[in-house]
Design a protein around this motif. Sequence first.
Motif, mmCIF file in Angstrom:
data_model
loop_
_atom_site.group_PDB
_atom_site.id
_atom_site.type_symbol
_atom_site.label_atom_id
_atom_site.label_comp_id
_atom_site.label_asym_id
_atom_site.label_seq_id
_atom_site.Cartn_x
_atom_site.Cartn_y
_atom_site.Cartn_z
ATOM 1 N N PRO A 59 0.838 -1.211 0.000
ATOM 2 C CA PRO A 59 0.000 0.000 0.000
ATOM 3 C C PRO A 59 0.867 1.253 0.000
ATOM 4 O O PRO A 59 2.081 1.179 0.106
ATOM 5 C CB PRO A 59 -0.791 -0.131 1.301
ATOM 6 C CG PRO A 59 -0.013 -1.063 2.142
ATOM 7 C CD PRO A 59 0.746 -1.972 1.218
ATOM 8 N N SER A 60 0.226 2.387 -0.109
ATOM 9 C CA SER A 60 0.944 3.657 -0.037
ATOM 10 C C SER A 60 1.711 3.729 1.268
ATOM 11 O O SER A 60 1.288 3.156 2.270
ATOM 12 C CB SER A 60 -0.048 4.825 -0.076
ATOM 13 O OG SER A 60 -0.867 4.750 -1.192
ATOM 14 N N ARG A 81 -3.433 -0.003 -7.072
ATOM 15 C CA ARG A 81 -2.929 1.356 -7.255
ATOM 16 C C ARG A 81 -1.702 1.307 -8.145
ATOM 17 O O ARG A 81 -0.938 0.329 -8.127
ATOM 18 C CB ARG A 81 -2.589 2.019 -5.917
ATOM 19 C CG ARG A 81 -1.349 1.503 -5.228
ATOM 20 C CD ARG A 81 -1.062 2.203 -3.896
ATOM 21 N NE ARG A 81 -0.674 3.576 -4.047
ATOM 22 C CZ ARG A 81 0.574 3.985 -4.220
ATOM 23 N NH1 ARG A 81 1.574 3.124 -4.245
ATOM 24 N NH2 ARG A 81 0.834 5.269 -4.347
ATOM 25 N N THR A 88 -4.695 -0.467 -2.621
ATOM 26 C CA THR A 88 -5.314 0.698 -2.010
ATOM 27 C C THR A 88 -6.778 0.356 -1.783
ATOM 28 O O THR A 88 -7.182 -0.791 -1.984
ATOM 29 C CB THR A 88 -5.140 1.969 -2.893
ATOM 30 O OG1 THR A 88 -5.558 3.106 -2.158
ATOM 31 C CG2 THR A 88 -5.891 1.873 -4.195
ATOM 32 N N GLU A 92 -9.398 5.380 0.639
ATOM 33 C CA GLU A 92 -8.146 6.104 0.435
ATOM 34 C C GLU A 92 -8.189 6.898 -0.874
ATOM 35 O O GLU A 92 -7.692 8.018 -0.945
ATOM 36 C CB GLU A 92 -6.968 5.127 0.430
ATOM 37 C CG GLU A 92 -5.629 5.818 0.390
ATOM 38 C CD GLU A 92 -4.470 4.831 0.429
ATOM 39 O OE1 GLU A 92 -4.521 3.811 -0.293
ATOM 40 O OE2 GLU A 92 -3.521 5.080 1.187
ATOM 41 N N TYR A 93 -8.809 6.332 -1.904
ATOM 42 C CA TYR A 93 -8.941 7.035 -3.179
ATOM 43 C C TYR A 93 -9.746 8.323 -3.006
ATOM 44 O O TYR A 93 -9.337 9.388 -3.464
ATOM 45 C CB TYR A 93 -9.601 6.116 -4.216
ATOM 46 C CG TYR A 93 -10.022 6.828 -5.467
ATOM 47 C CD1 TYR A 93 -9.078 7.266 -6.392
ATOM 48 C CD2 TYR A 93 -11.361 7.074 -5.734
ATOM 49 C CE1 TYR A 93 -9.462 7.923 -7.540
ATOM 50 C CE2 TYR A 93 -11.749 7.733 -6.879
ATOM 51 C CZ TYR A 93 -10.801 8.157 -7.779
ATOM 52 O OH TYR A 93 -11.190 8.824 -8.916
ATOM 53 N N SER A 102 -3.636 7.687 -3.628
ATOM 54 C CA SER A 102 -4.136 6.341 -3.876
ATOM 55 C C SER A 102 -3.801 5.871 -5.286
ATOM 56 O O SER A 102 -3.373 4.743 -5.478
ATOM 57 C CB SER A 102 -5.651 6.306 -3.658
ATOM 58 O OG SER A 102 -6.196 5.096 -4.101
#
Length: 123
Positions: free
Chosen positions: A4-5, A36, A58, A62-63, A93
């Motif tokens: 993830p980010s 993502r 993601t 979150e987006y 995201s």
Amino acid sequence: RPGPSPPLPHPQDAIDASWRAALESNGRLFDGSKFRLAALACADEGDGARLVLRLGMTGYKEYLGTNQAPREQRLRLAADGERLHGDAGAFLSNALGCETVLVTADGQIALLRRSSAVATHGG
């Protein structure tokens, strides 16, 4: 393989507030997993170049809280990503969508209509 980010350098309050507001206006939303776009690279294979997509995970929440945030917040996230990771997209995201065009044997095109019960780009 990217995950993830990276963790945000500031509280997630803005993402949570954005998600709550979206849920209040549309109770049918859910925080589903999405891929993502983490990075792009061009690889020379000797017989030609190929585009390499590095993907991570993601979610819809979150987006909405990053890529769909107010402009000032998106710019701050991009600046923080560039400063801390050399990547303006690190804290966004950057969820990917998947589209296709189906051409039938008789030359017609089949299209799908996006639901109007989504938070962005409905109908």
